[in-house]
Design a protein around this motif. Structure first.
Motif, PDB file in Angstrom:
ATOM      1  N   ALA A 152      25.335   1.166  30.244  1.00 22.26           N
ATOM      2  CA  ALA A 152      24.687   2.311  30.209  1.00 22.26           C
ATOM      3  C   ALA A 152      24.065   2.444  28.665  1.00 22.26           C
ATOM      4  O   ALA A 152      24.614   1.921  27.940  1.00 22.26           O
ATOM      5  CB  ALA A 152      25.582   3.387  30.637  1.00 22.26           C
ATOM      6  N   LEU A 153      22.984   3.090  28.532  1.00 23.55           N
ATOM      7  CA  LEU A 153      22.262   3.280  27.247  1.00 23.55           C
ATOM      8  C   LEU A 153      23.297   4.079  26.336  1.00 23.55           C
ATOM      9  O   LEU A 153      23.328   3.556  25.131  1.00 23.55           O
ATOM     10  CB  LEU A 153      21.027   3.932  27.573  1.00 23.55           C
ATOM     11  CG  LEU A 153      20.302   4.586  26.267  1.00 23.55           C
ATOM     12  CD1 LEU A 153      19.669   3.184  25.403  1.00 23.55           C
ATOM     13  CD2 LEU A 153      19.080   5.310  26.648  1.00 23.55           C
ATOM     14  N   THR A 184      19.265   7.211  19.729  1.00 23.70           N
ATOM     15  CA  THR A 184      18.985   6.679  21.143  1.00 23.70           C
ATOM     16  C   THR A 184      17.493   7.257  21.595  1.00 23.70           C
ATOM     17  O   THR A 184      17.223   6.724  22.757  1.00 23.70           O
ATOM     18  CB  THR A 184      20.136   7.440  22.075  1.00 23.70           C
ATOM     19  OG1 THR A 184      20.047   8.847  21.563  1.00 23.70           O
ATOM     20  CG2 THR A 184      21.356   6.708  21.593  1.00 23.70           C
ATOM     21  N   THR A 186      14.293   4.391  25.414  1.00 23.71           N
ATOM     22  CA  THR A 186      14.049   5.334  26.446  1.00 23.71           C
ATOM     23  C   THR A 186      14.648   4.510  27.329  1.00 23.71           C
ATOM     24  O   THR A 186      15.333   3.382  27.701  1.00 23.71           O
ATOM     25  CB  THR A 186      12.753   5.288  27.131  1.00 23.71           C
ATOM     26  OG1 THR A 186      12.260   3.840  27.437  1.00 23.71           O
ATOM     27  CG2 THR A 186      11.898   6.054  25.891  1.00 23.71           C
ATOM     28  N   THR A 187      15.341   5.349  28.293  1.00 23.71           N
ATOM     29  CA  THR A 187      16.090   4.845  29.662  1.00 23.71           C
ATOM     30  C   THR A 187      15.398   3.953  30.576  1.00 23.71           C
ATOM     31  O   THR A 187      16.051   2.976  30.736  1.00 23.71           O
ATOM     32  CB  THR A 187      16.630   6.105  30.373  1.00 23.71           C
ATOM     33  OG1 THR A 187      17.424   6.919  29.689  1.00 23.71           O
ATOM     34  CG2 THR A 187      17.576   5.650  31.598  1.00 23.71           C
ATOM     35  N   GLU A 188      14.114   4.144  30.647  1.00 28.01           N
ATOM     36  CA  GLU A 188      13.383   3.025  31.426  1.00 28.01           C
ATOM     37  C   GLU A 188      13.349   1.764  30.736  1.00 28.01           C
ATOM     38  O   GLU A 188      13.223   1.007  31.500  1.00 28.01           O
ATOM     39  CB  GLU A 188      11.953   3.666  31.513  1.00 28.01           C
ATOM     40  CG  GLU A 188      11.717   4.878  32.431  1.00 28.01           C
ATOM     41  CD  GLU A 188      12.008   6.123  31.578  1.00 28.01           C
ATOM     42  OE1 GLU A 188      12.096   6.185  30.363  1.00 28.01           O
ATOM     43  OE2 GLU A 188      12.617   7.200  32.208  1.00 28.01           O
ATOM     44  N   PHE A 214      15.431   0.629  28.503  1.00 26.27           N
ATOM     45  CA  PHE A 214      16.929  -0.030  28.443  1.00 26.27           C
ATOM     46  C   PHE A 214      16.949  -0.405  30.042  1.00 26.27           C
ATOM     47  O   PHE A 214      17.604  -1.830  30.067  1.00 26.27           O
ATOM     48  CB  PHE A 214      17.838   1.120  28.270  1.00 26.27           C
ATOM     49  CG  PHE A 214      19.235   0.570  28.380  1.00 26.27           C
ATOM     50  CD1 PHE A 214      19.761  -0.275  27.376  1.00 26.27           C
ATOM     51  CD2 PHE A 214      20.033   1.039  29.551  1.00 26.27           C
ATOM     52  CE1 PHE A 214      21.014  -0.678  27.738  1.00 26.27           C
ATOM     53  CE2 PHE A 214      21.374   0.493  29.876  1.00 26.27           C
ATOM     54  CZ  PHE A 214      21.878  -0.548  28.651  1.00 26.27           C
ATOM     55  N   GLU A 215      16.821   0.207  31.053  1.00 28.79           N
ATOM     56  CA  GLU A 215      17.117  -0.335  32.336  1.00 28.79           C
ATOM     57  C   GLU A 215      16.236  -1.491  32.687  1.00 28.79           C
ATOM     58  O   GLU A 215      16.722  -2.609  33.105  1.00 28.79           O
ATOM     59  CB  GLU A 215      17.186   0.625  33.475  1.00 28.79           C
ATOM     60  CG  GLU A 215      18.091   1.952  33.250  1.00 28.79           C
ATOM     61  CD  GLU A 215      19.389   1.357  33.795  1.00 28.79           C
ATOM     62  OE1 GLU A 215      19.271   0.438  34.482  1.00 28.79           O
ATOM     63  OE2 GLU A 215      20.194   1.506  32.999  1.00 28.79           O
TER      64      GLU A 215
END
Length: 172
Positions: free
Chosen positions: A66-67, A3, A7-9, A11-12
């Motif tokens: 969600a990631l 994971t 990155t969350t960024e 993924f979003e």
């Protein structure tokens, strides 16, 4: 899945349709998808399962909430694709659950015991260990995870796959 590679960024942004983010997401998840496919598919199907999973991810990334759930989603898609490809080539027949249950009930107990032992022996070791711990030793998912140093999700995925393979073996 690693994971940290996603990155969350990223993924979003991919979830919201950013094409560059989708490309980065595909690039970063591809090695894990291929690794899952190598562990689950026949060798001849690895590339097809990987490609199909990447395509499905690009089309449905917006549906993944969600990631943290991305890894499980990818593993499920890879597993389903491997089974679909194996069925298409005739390597695995679809299991008729009612016919299997009838067949198992009609077998003499000593034959059923031998068939079950052979089915467990036919499992790859990483699936066999989880299935034996859960179904014969009656350990909980958490106990198995601790004993094998795995996550709960990994134990559940292995147990699910082991049970599918056991059904397929016993249906033959």
């Amino acid at each position: 899945m690693n994971t940290k590679a996603v990155t969350t960024e990223t993924f979003e942004a991919a979830r919201h349709g950013d094409r560059n983010a989708i490309v980065r997401l595909l690039e970063r998840t591809q090695p894990d998808i291929r690794r899952y496919a190598r562990a689950t598919c026949r060798t001849a199907d690895v590339d097809d399962a990987t490609q199909e999973t990447l395509w499905l991810l690009s089309r449905h990334v917006g549906a993944i909430r969600a990631l943290a759930t991305l890894s499980n989603w990818l593993f499920s898609v890879v597993r389903r694709e491997c089974l679909r490809l194996a069925r298409r080539t005739g390597m695995i027949a679809a299991v008729d659950e009612d016919a299997l249950e009838t067949s198992l009930v009609q077998r003499p107990e000593h034959v059923l015991r031998l068939d079950l032992a052979a089915a467990f022996e036919a499992l790859p070791p990483h699936y066999r260990d989880v299935a034996l711990m859960r179904d014969l030793q009656e350990m909980t998912i958490d106990e198995i995870a601790a004993a094998l140093d795995l996550s709960r999700q990994a134990v559940k995925a292995r147990l699910h796959r082991a049970r599918l393979l056991l059904r397929e073996y016993l249906a033959e």
